[in-house]
Scaffold this motif. Structure first.
Motif, mmCIF file in Angstrom:
data_model
loop_
_atom_site.group_PDB
_atom_site.id
_atom_site.type_symbol
_atom_site.label_atom_id
_atom_site.label_comp_id
_atom_site.label_asym_id
_atom_site.label_seq_id
_atom_site.Cartn_x
_atom_site.Cartn_y
_atom_site.Cartn_z
ATOM 1 N N ARG A 1 48.708 -4.617 -42.189
ATOM 2 C CA ARG A 1 48.150 -6.677 -41.778
ATOM 3 C C ARG A 1 49.156 -7.409 -41.966
ATOM 4 N N ASP A 2 50.571 -7.228 -42.625
ATOM 5 C CA ASP A 2 51.209 -8.592 -42.930
ATOM 6 C C ASP A 2 52.345 -8.032 -41.837
ATOM 7 N N GLY A 3 52.322 -7.168 -41.197
ATOM 8 C CA GLY A 3 53.147 -7.136 -39.841
ATOM 9 C C GLY A 3 54.347 -6.733 -39.696
ATOM 10 N N HIS A 4 54.536 -4.771 -40.402
ATOM 11 C CA HIS A 4 54.786 -3.567 -40.192
ATOM 12 C C HIS A 4 54.632 -3.284 -38.343
ATOM 13 N N ARG A 5 55.378 -2.560 -38.323
ATOM 14 C CA ARG A 5 55.266 -1.464 -37.018
ATOM 15 C C ARG A 5 54.889 0.097 -37.861
ATOM 16 N N PHE A 6 53.328 0.949 -37.175
ATOM 17 C CA PHE A 6 54.063 2.415 -36.928
ATOM 18 C C PHE A 6 53.671 2.772 -36.217
ATOM 19 N N TYR A 7 54.284 3.644 -35.313
ATOM 20 C CA TYR A 7 53.983 4.589 -34.895
ATOM 21 C C TYR A 7 53.432 6.229 -35.551
ATOM 22 N N ARG A 8 53.043 6.408 -34.115
ATOM 23 C CA ARG A 8 52.237 8.058 -33.812
ATOM 24 C C ARG A 8 52.967 8.823 -33.174
ATOM 25 N N SER A 9 53.859 9.453 -33.563
ATOM 26 C CA SER A 9 54.034 10.751 -32.400
ATOM 27 C C SER A 9 53.557 11.656 -31.387
ATOM 28 N N ALA A 10 53.857 12.223 -30.787
ATOM 29 C CA ALA A 10 53.061 13.565 -29.909
ATOM 30 C C ALA A 10 52.300 15.021 -31.503
ATOM 31 N N ASN A 11 52.839 14.687 -32.278
ATOM 32 C CA ASN A 11 52.401 15.820 -32.985
ATOM 33 C C ASN A 11 51.548 15.355 -33.695
ATOM 34 N N GLY A 12 51.338 14.341 -34.386
ATOM 35 C CA GLY A 12 50.556 13.365 -35.424
ATOM 36 C C GLY A 12 51.261 12.581 -36.780
ATOM 37 N N VAL A 13 52.698 12.493 -36.676
ATOM 38 C CA VAL A 13 53.413 12.143 -38.320
ATOM 39 C C VAL A 13 53.815 10.859 -37.707
ATOM 40 N N TRP A 14 53.110 10.225 -38.508
ATOM 41 C CA TRP A 14 53.519 8.822 -38.569
ATOM 42 C C TRP A 14 54.353 8.070 -39.027
ATOM 43 N N LEU A 15 55.477 7.154 -38.119
ATOM 44 C CA LEU A 15 56.347 7.186 -38.133
ATOM 45 C C LEU A 15 56.353 5.064 -38.379
ATOM 46 N N ALA A 16 57.543 4.567 -39.154
ATOM 47 C CA ALA A 16 58.090 3.947 -39.675
ATOM 48 C C ALA A 16 59.277 3.207 -39.743
ATOM 49 N N ASP A 17 59.586 1.921 -39.616
ATOM 50 C CA ASP A 17 60.960 2.317 -39.642
ATOM 51 C C ASP A 17 61.730 1.850 -41.357
ATOM 52 N N ALA A 18 61.059 1.153 -41.625
ATOM 53 C CA ALA A 18 61.368 1.238 -43.128
ATOM 54 C C ALA A 18 60.165 0.872 -44.267
ATOM 55 N N VAL A 19 59.989 1.495 -45.670
ATOM 56 C CA VAL A 19 58.905 1.110 -45.983
ATOM 57 C C VAL A 19 59.477 0.575 -47.574
ATOM 58 N N PRO A 20 59.135 -0.905 -47.499
ATOM 59 C CA PRO A 20 59.926 -1.483 -48.348
ATOM 60 C C PRO A 20 58.661 -1.567 -49.623
ATOM 61 N N PRO A 21 59.811 -1.407 -51.247
ATOM 62 C CA PRO A 21 59.077 -0.893 -52.153
ATOM 63 C C PRO A 21 58.041 -1.540 -52.436
ATOM 64 N N ALA A 22 57.575 -2.820 -51.931
ATOM 65 C CA ALA A 22 56.165 -3.134 -52.785
ATOM 66 C C ALA A 22 54.946 -2.279 -52.177
ATOM 67 N N TYR A 23 55.082 -1.937 -51.063
ATOM 68 C CA TYR A 23 54.011 -1.009 -50.333
ATOM 69 C C TYR A 23 54.232 0.473 -51.203
ATOM 70 N N LEU A 24 55.209 1.261 -52.259
ATOM 71 C CA LEU A 24 54.613 1.878 -52.148
ATOM 72 C C LEU A 24 54.152 2.636 -53.674
ATOM 73 N N GLU A 25 53.224 3.347 -54.240
ATOM 74 C CA GLU A 25 52.914 3.517 -55.645
ATOM 75 C C GLU A 25 53.404 4.757 -55.720
ATOM 76 N N GLN A 26 53.687 5.241 -57.021
ATOM 77 C CA GLN A 26 53.927 6.819 -57.301
ATOM 78 C C GLN A 26 52.691 7.239 -57.835
ATOM 79 N N ARG A 27 52.180 8.048 -57.306
ATOM 80 C CA ARG A 27 50.491 9.209 -58.539
ATOM 81 C C ARG A 27 50.514 10.449 -58.805
#
Length: 181
Positions: free
Chosen positions: A155-181
């Motif tokens: 929603r914030d404008g970052h792009r995602f892709y899904r490879s032929a085998n179902g793995v999700w890909l992103a150019d990068a993931v900024p720290p603001a979008y990460l959580e450690q659980r």
């Protein structure tokens, strides 16, 4: 073919189709494809002897579906994970609300500070479930699982892709979008 033979061929394919095609005297086209017959011939010249039937078995039985044949069956490529530049012709698509990434504790401080980066690969690899992220992260020891707020990233404008085998890909993931659980 036994498990050891399948594993050996799979590792060889990963090397030449994802990272170092020149090791086998091959050149990937712009989209990462190489002719199957050329792959078989060049592999044999480098001491990795297998036939079309064995290659098909490795592709079909690979648990992560790392490799794919072209529609006509004449070419093969890796589905993702390249450290060489290829255009997989993936279209941006909306990801699930959350995705997961498995890593090791030693990398955690840098990831929290800088986010997830593709490093030597073209994309950051993300999983749809914790179990897969755990399995991927455990290849190098006890994993730490990060939750990626992928829906918000999208929603914030970052792009995602899904490879032929179902793995999700992103150019990068900024720290603001990460959580450690």
């Amino acid at each position: 073919m036994n498990d050891n033979e399948r594993k050996s061929i799979s590792k060889w394919l990963s090397l030449i189709l994802r990272h170092s095609p020149e090791t086998a005297g091959l050149a990937l086209d712009t989209n990462g494809w190489v002719a199957v017959e050329e792959l078989l011939r060049q592999s044999a010249d480098k001491g990795h002897r297998f036939d079309r039937k064995m290659l098909e078995e490795v592709v079909v039985t690979n648990d992560k579906q790392r490799f794919a044949f072209s529609d006509d069956g004449l070419r093969i490529r890796a589905s993702q994970g390249h450290s060489v530049s290829v255009d997989l012709q993936l279209e941006p698509c909306e990801p699930p609300e959350v995705l997961y990434h498995g890593t090791v504790p030693a990398s955690l401080a840098a990831i929290i500070r800088d986010g997830l980066k593709a490093m030597s690969r073209q994309h950051v690899h993300l999983s749809t479930d914790r179990e897969t992220a755990d399995r991927v992260g455990s290849r190098r020891g006890k994993p730490t699982i990060l939750v990626v707020r992928s829906g918000q990233m999208w929603r914030d404008g970052h792009r995602f892709y899904r490879s032929a085998n179902g793995v999700w890909l992103a150019d990068a993931v900024p720290p603001a979008y990460l959580e450690q659980r």
